[in-house]
Write a protein that holds these residues in place. Sequence first.
Motif: not given
Length: 271
Positions: A1-2, A5, A201, A237, A239, A247, A249, A268
């Motif tokens: 996930m994090t 990115k 996030p 984005s 997250d 998530t 966007n 979100v």
Amino acid sequence: MTTQKLLQIPFVLLIVTSIVFAGCDSGINADGDTGTMEVLMHDAPANYDEVNVFVERVEVNNSESDEGWIELNSPQQSYDLLELTNGATEVLGSAELPVGTYEQVRLILSSENHSVVVDGKEHSMFVPSGEQTGIKLNVNAEIEPDFTYTMLLDFDAARSVVVRGNQQAGESYLLKPVIKATNEAVTGNIAGAVEPVDSDPFVYAIAGGDTLSSTKADTSNGKFKLIGLEEGSYTVSVDPTNDSYATENVDDVEVSVGETTELETITVPEN
């Protein structure tokens, strides 16, 4: 996930050789005109409690020789990188310089006095060769008469902290700095807020598949600010680190030089 990115952020690990200030072939104005260079540090976030980095000196040069760096400042100070998010910056140095083009900047870090806090426990970090050589960045900064050139140094905490070993045998930590430099005068920003706040996030500005800026939304109000972005179109984005949320966007977010693009509140969805 994090983590996935964060790994998209451009990798800039620069190891230094000494550089000199050679006025005879440097392109520096000999008429006595001066301008100001200011160096600000901010951070790309990481999943740690603290990332503390000790900066000894900030230096610049205007040639490709092997000596003669010019000192902008000698902070001799520790900075928690994770406090420098959402547009927060720290002035590392500011000095008046002869007009001309300065090709490089470097940070001299202590070989010790760095630490990372993980789940409330502090661990020391070692910088290989950091005290002897420093971290060099090619910048080509143009100093003009009576103007201030502001350089933004994005210190990527997530990519800079390297874990060795494992929980069974014991873990140790290295600091291998990953830093990106930009000229603040040719960048813009994106700001907004995320709800619910407890989604907690990370927020990313993505263009062409690369994450070019990132931050962690404020845990008290959900606000965020992405700084140091060149003019263009981005996907923002959001997250969440709270697994109860998914998530979200926002596409086609336009950034203009010298301006902050304000987004409507981003909600979100729940998982």
